[in-house]
Design a protein around this motif. Structure first.
Motif, PDB file in Angstrom:
ATOM      1  N   ALA A 765       0.841  -1.199   0.000  1.00  0.00           N
ATOM      2  CA  ALA A 765       0.000   0.000   0.000  1.00  0.00           C
ATOM      3  C   ALA A 765       0.878   1.250   0.000  1.00  0.00           C
ATOM      4  N   THR A 766       0.466   2.249  -0.776  1.00  0.00           N
ATOM      5  CA  THR A 766       1.290   3.444  -0.896  1.00  0.00           C
ATOM      6  C   THR A 766       0.462   4.634  -1.367  1.00  0.00           C
ATOM      7  N   HIS A 767       0.951   5.828  -1.053  1.00  0.00           N
ATOM      8  CA  HIS A 767       0.391   7.052  -1.627  1.00  0.00           C
ATOM      9  C   HIS A 767       1.269   7.569  -2.760  1.00  0.00           C
ATOM     10  N   TYR A 768       2.368   6.875  -3.021  1.00  0.00           N
ATOM     11  CA  TYR A 768       3.192   7.230  -4.173  1.00  0.00           C
ATOM     12  C   TYR A 768       2.543   6.601  -5.406  1.00  0.00           C
ATOM     13  N   HIS A 769       1.711   7.371  -6.097  1.00  0.00           N
ATOM     14  CA  HIS A 769       0.981   6.813  -7.236  1.00  0.00           C
ATOM     15  C   HIS A 769       1.916   6.426  -8.379  1.00  0.00           C
ATOM     16  N   GLU A 770       3.139   6.949  -8.332  1.00  0.00           N
ATOM     17  CA  GLU A 770       4.102   6.563  -9.365  1.00  0.00           C
ATOM     18  C   GLU A 770       4.360   5.060  -9.361  1.00  0.00           C
ATOM     19  N   LEU A 771       4.181   4.406  -8.209  1.00  0.00           N
ATOM     20  CA  LEU A 771       4.438   2.962  -8.141  1.00  0.00           C
ATOM     21  C   LEU A 771       3.451   2.167  -8.970  1.00  0.00           C
ATOM     22  N   ALA A 772       2.336   2.779  -9.345  1.00  0.00           N
ATOM     23  CA  ALA A 772       1.380   2.080 -10.212  1.00  0.00           C
ATOM     24  C   ALA A 772       2.020   1.703 -11.548  1.00  0.00           C
ATOM     25  N   ARG A 773       3.073   2.429 -11.949  1.00  0.00           N
ATOM     26  CA  ARG A 773       3.748   2.128 -13.215  1.00  0.00           C
ATOM     27  C   ARG A 773       4.479   0.787 -13.185  1.00  0.00           C
ATOM     28  N   LEU A 774       4.696   0.247 -11.974  1.00  0.00           N
ATOM     29  CA  LEU A 774       5.377  -1.054 -11.892  1.00  0.00           C
ATOM     30  C   LEU A 774       4.589  -2.144 -12.589  1.00  0.00           C
ATOM     31  N   GLU A 775       3.287  -1.958 -12.700  1.00  0.00           N
ATOM     32  CA  GLU A 775       2.469  -2.964 -13.377  1.00  0.00           C
ATOM     33  C   GLU A 775       2.908  -3.134 -14.828  1.00  0.00           C
ATOM     34  N   GLU A 776       3.382  -2.040 -15.424  1.00  0.00           N
ATOM     35  CA  GLU A 776       3.820  -2.080 -16.817  1.00  0.00           C
ATOM     36  C   GLU A 776       5.255  -2.577 -16.934  1.00  0.00           C
ATOM     37  N   ARG A 777       6.035  -2.449 -15.878  1.00  0.00           N
ATOM     38  CA  ARG A 777       7.465  -2.748 -15.960  1.00  0.00           C
ATOM     39  C   ARG A 777       7.821  -4.149 -15.469  1.00  0.00           C
ATOM     40  N   LEU A 778       7.022  -4.709 -14.546  1.00  0.00           N
ATOM     41  CA  LEU A 778       7.329  -6.022 -13.960  1.00  0.00           C
ATOM     42  C   LEU A 778       6.228  -7.013 -14.307  1.00  0.00           C
ATOM     43  N   ASP A 779       6.615  -8.263 -14.531  1.00  0.00           N
ATOM     44  CA  ASP A 779       5.676  -9.265 -15.049  1.00  0.00           C
ATOM     45  C   ASP A 779       4.529  -9.590 -14.100  1.00  0.00           C
ATOM     46  N   HIS A 780       4.799  -9.616 -12.801  1.00  0.00           N
ATOM     47  CA  HIS A 780       3.796 -10.130 -11.865  1.00  0.00           C
ATOM     48  C   HIS A 780       3.370  -9.088 -10.838  1.00  0.00           C
TER      49      HIS A 780
END
Length: 893
Positions: A765-780
């Motif tokens: 859980a985070t308020h850093y919305h930038e971490l949502a981009r990990l969905e595009e960068r990491l497979d799982h």
């Protein structure tokens, strides 16, 4: 002094002018210099010197002076013997040790040795937090463990004993897992060799464990000496029958054996054979996670508000303790978990049987703790009564399962084993029958009180009681017999000098002083007009009446000791029966809770999945239900292999939307399932979790110089170094305690490591919305968000978790809901709009006027409508006048 750090108490020196009694005190004190000495003197336990000063301050009792020693007055304080347990309880809670020095003989016996002889006294026990056995000093529904720690060859051993039940266990773990192992036990007192306090990792684990910490001489943990003490404790020549224990385990168990020898003053409790736990047997839960999830205690320290309190429906003390132990140490073996779940399911499907079984269990007492007190010589008639209750309940449960009204399938293994343990053998059956026949229904606390042996059980006891209680009737019967035998009007009388005697007039007494009657009636005394006699029967009656009370009590004490010895000889089957009752209680209680909470049986396997539908937080839901509201269930899908769901889910959404509840509820489902309980959800498929980590909420450790952010990083480091691909990790707001870019960088790197290196199932859980981009960068990696929406200017939290990332945090709206002043909220909204503008950066803040939030709001003059409306008094208007006024206001607008 309270036990919390290594220390070397000064051994008192006997002053040359000490009286014999004070010399006796000094001798006892020298044997237990670090304990407060309760020195028995008649009806009081007296404390002297520094002990008296400390006790008076701690207990709020009067500090006085008695005599002198070394030319100085002796401080003294005392507590009544009959109220000693209440004072003991307070001292133990404050962290003191108390040595109890009892009078070992009656003062009359001492006088026989000479007028200057003093009563023999000796220390009969040392009371410490981990060695309590009395009901009044223990939490009936909580465990009270004494633990010991030893480290050898880089491995740590944790041994523990529940002296009040006889359970003994040993566990060998990595040094890094010592804190988790101790945290699961929650020991009341922990022993450790004094040299280990220099080991920072061990020292930290001891502090985190809570309870008192008792330093021990390092020599006591040497394996050779430890092994000898263990053999002595168990009365065996070899430990081979107990299993293959590592040297560190022998050292830890040896520390416990040494402590028991000291604190129990040579009395050996009847302990079960030490059970060796495997490192891979239980889910590892570190202290920070245990606190965060509030498994057995809320963060306030209270039981209320914890997972244990929410699901506990047990009706026996032993069952409550067993349930707490299971939740504290969930299993790792799916087969063992399924065995527990089978037992719960059996009771879920058979409500009538469950209700009847629980009714029987309610009256089963606490055999385990009663037996422990009896074997240590601290028990009383009520403890025998507890054995009677428990063994009777066992028979009734066996009969209940055998004659259930509905046809029953064979009970699963967990229940079948428990029922088998409740079927007594011939010796145990004989003991139960004698307890039923030999004890009255309402039993006194102490054997010294007497009156607990049932009439008819011992004829000679009944006779003694009859003499004691019906002496007038007995005397009248004898009087009639001697009158008939002599033909003389003799009266039986009594005085303090002669005791019982026969009296008649001088004239009527003459025949009694001549043969043959003088052989029966022995002349005792002649008065002016009376003569007094006795007979062999009367003299015997006199002695028997005088001693009847003492004899009756002695016979009852003898009966009690006989029962106590028989119970001690049958300790093993009694302990098994007590365990069986607890297991039946836990299974039926979890079934009761499952029905209340609409919980379902989880499917636990060796996969890497965590797939849950319609999950609810068991603690929060209970609170919500009490307020009459409904809890919003949520789904969650994680898969370590990335097949049925993401390996790591980034959870975003506004504060107060339920992120923390969502995170914790999923972690608690894993605890419940692997403890062998049903779960509050529609469905759960769980691949066994070997280690559970929860970093939710903030805290500091200022005593060790650690800020909130430092503690966050320490706990995060532990997760990154210990989590495996079978672990479940729950993280909330990593990096929030530092600068924005620093925090984002740390959070990003941690998420990558958990996904790529640890490969643990993770809710991040985070308020850093930038971490949502990990969905595009990491497979799982997948995104989840807690839903909220604005409606008519109000923020509405839906408490729903759905796929995708949150579009915003709604922090300003939450600030307004929290009551932040309007001008501050307005300023925050202005700053936020600037930062959210295209290509915005913190530098754009320079374009905002300084101190905008501090400027007073502009004064707005009331409009014509406002003035007209203020002039209207609705209570004075007729309907027609009100309508006219409304038209006028409409014209002004």
């Amino acid at each position: 002094m309270p036990m919390n750090a290594p220390s070397t108490p000064a051994v008192p020196v006997v002053p040359p002018d000490a009286t014999p009694v004070m010399a006796q005190f000094f001798e006892a004190k020298a044997r237990q210099p670090d304990a407060l000495l309760f020195f028995r003197m008649g009806d009081f336990y007296e404390l002297f010197f520094d002990d008296a000063v400390k006790a008076a301050e701690a207990l709020g009792i009067t500090l006085t002076r008695r005599g002198k020693a070394g030319g100085e007055e002796i401080p003294m304080a005392g507590v009544p013997v009959h109220a000693a347990e209440a004072y003991l309880a307070k001292l133990i809670r404050m962290g003191f040790k108390v040595a109890v020095c009892e009078q070992m003989e009656d003062p009359s016996e001492a006088k026989k040795r000479g007028s200057k002889s003093i009563v023999r006294r000796d220390i009969v026990r040392v009371v410490t937090p981990g060695t309590l056995t009395e009901d009044s000093l223990l939490d009936a529904r909580g465990s009270n463990r004494l633990a010991a720690v030893a480290v050898r060859s880089g491995r740590a051993a944790v041994a523990s004993v529940e002296l009040s039940t006889g359970d003994v266990e040993s566990l060998l773990v990595a040094r890094e897992d010592l804190a988790a192992a101790l945290g699961a036990l929650r020991p009341s007192e922990t022993l450790a060799a004094d040299r280990l306090f220099a080991d920072e990792l061990v020292n930290a684990a001891l502090k985190q464990a809570g309870g008192a910490v008792q330093p021990m001489a390092a020599a006591l943990s040497e394996p050779a000496g430890a092994e000898a003490r263990l053999k002595r404790l168990y009365g065996v020549d070899t430990l081979d029958g107990f299993g293959d224990f590592a040297p560190a385990e022998i050292a830890a168990l040896g520390l416990i054996a040494a402590y028991i020898e000291t604190t129990q003053a040579g009395k050996a409790p009847i302990l079960k054979a030490p059970r060796r736990g495997a490192e891979a047997e239980f889910m590892a839960v570190d202290p920070a996670t245990r606190s965060s999830l509030e498994i057995d205690r809320a963060q306030s320290g209270a039981r209320e508000g914890s997972l244990l309190a929410a699901v506990d429906r047990t009706v026996t003390s032993g069952g409550a303790r067993l349930l707490g132990a299971r939740l504290s140490r969930p299993l790792l073996d799916p087969a063992a978990i399924d065995a527990r779940l089978d037992a719960v399911e059996y009771f879920v499907e058979r409500r009538p049987l469950r209700r009847e079984a629980r009714d029987v269990l309610k009256g089963s007492g606490d055999m385990a703790r009663a037996l422990a007190r009896l074997t240590l010589g601290r028990g009383g008639p009520r403890d025998l009564g507890a054995l009677r209750q428990g063994l009777t309940a066992g028979l009734e449960l066996g009969a209940l399962f055998a004659s259930a009204r509905e046809p029953l399938a064979a009970p699963p293994a967990e229940l079948a084993e428990a029922l088998a343990a409740l079927a007594p053998d011939a010796e145990l059956s004989a003991l139960l029958e004698d307890l039923r026949q030999g004890l009255v229904e309402e039993l006194p606390l102490s054997a010294r009180d007497g009156g607990f042996v049932a009439p008819g059980f011992r004829p000679e006891l009944d006779q003694a009681r009859a003499l004691r209680d019906d002496s007038r009737k007995v005397v009248a019967t004898l009087e009639a017999e001697v009158q008939a035998q002599s033909g003389v009007a003799l009266k039986v009388k009594h005085n303090a000098v002669l005791g019982y005697f026969l009296e008649t007039s001088a004239k009527q007494g003459e025949p009694l002083m001549r043969p043959p009657l003088n052989a029966t009636f022995i002349h005792r005394q002649t008065l002016a007009d009376k003569v007094r006699f006795t007979t062999v029967e009367l003299a015997d009656l006199d002695a028997r009446i005088a001693q009847a009370g003492e004899r009756a009590l002695a016979m009852e004490t003898e009966t009690f000791e006989g029962f106590r010895a028989r119970a001690a000889s049958l300790a093993a089957p009694i302990q098994l029966a007590a365990e069986a009752l607890a297991r039946l209680d836990v299974a039926s209680a979890l079934a009761e809770w499952a029905e209340e909470a609409q919980a379902v049986r989880p499917m636990v396997d060796q996969s890497r999945q965590f797939l849950v539908e319609g999950a609810r937080h068991p603690v929060v839901e209970a609170a919500v239900r009490r307020s009459g509201e409904a809890f919003t269930p949520n789904d969650c899908a994680l898969d370590g292999l990335g097949e049925a769901g993401p390996r790591l889910a980034v959870v975003t959404g506004p504060n107060m939307a339920g992120k923390s509840t969502f995170l914790r509820q999923n972690a608690l489902l894993a605890v419940l399932a692997q403890a062998g309980a049903f779960v509050p959800a529609r469905k759960l498929t769980l691949g066994v979790v070997d280690r559970l980590f929860s970093r939710v909420g903030a805290g500091d450790d200022l005593a060790r110089g650690r800020s909130t952010f430092m503690m966050e990083m320490v706990e995060t480091a532990a997760i990154l170094t210990q989590a495996t691909d079978r672990s479940l990790v729950v993280l909330d707001e990593i990096g929030r305690g530092t600068a924005t870019y620093d925090g984002l960088a740390i959070a990003w790197a941690c998420a990558e490591a958990l996904h790529e290196v640890n490969k643990a199932r993770t809710l991040f859980a985070t308020h850093y919305h930038e971490l949502a981009r990990l969905e595009e960068r990491l497979d799982h990696v997948g995104n989840l968000s807690m839903r909220a929406k604005e409606w008519n200017g109000e923020l509405v939290f839906l408490h729903e978790a759905g796929p995708g990332a949150a579009d915003r945090s709604y922090g300003v709206q939450v600030a307004r809901l929290a009551g932040v002043p309007p001008q501050v909220v307005a300023r925050a909204r202005e700053v936020l709009e600037t930062l959210e503008a295209e290509e915005a950066s913190p530098a754009r803040l320079d374009d905002l006027p300084l101190f905008a939030a501090a400027r007073p709001a502009p004064v707005v003059e009331p409009s014509a409508v406002d003035r007209a409306l203020a002039a209207i008094d609705p209570d004075e208007l007729t309907p027609r006048e009100a309508l006219d006024a409304l038209y006028r206001l409409k014209g002004l607008s």
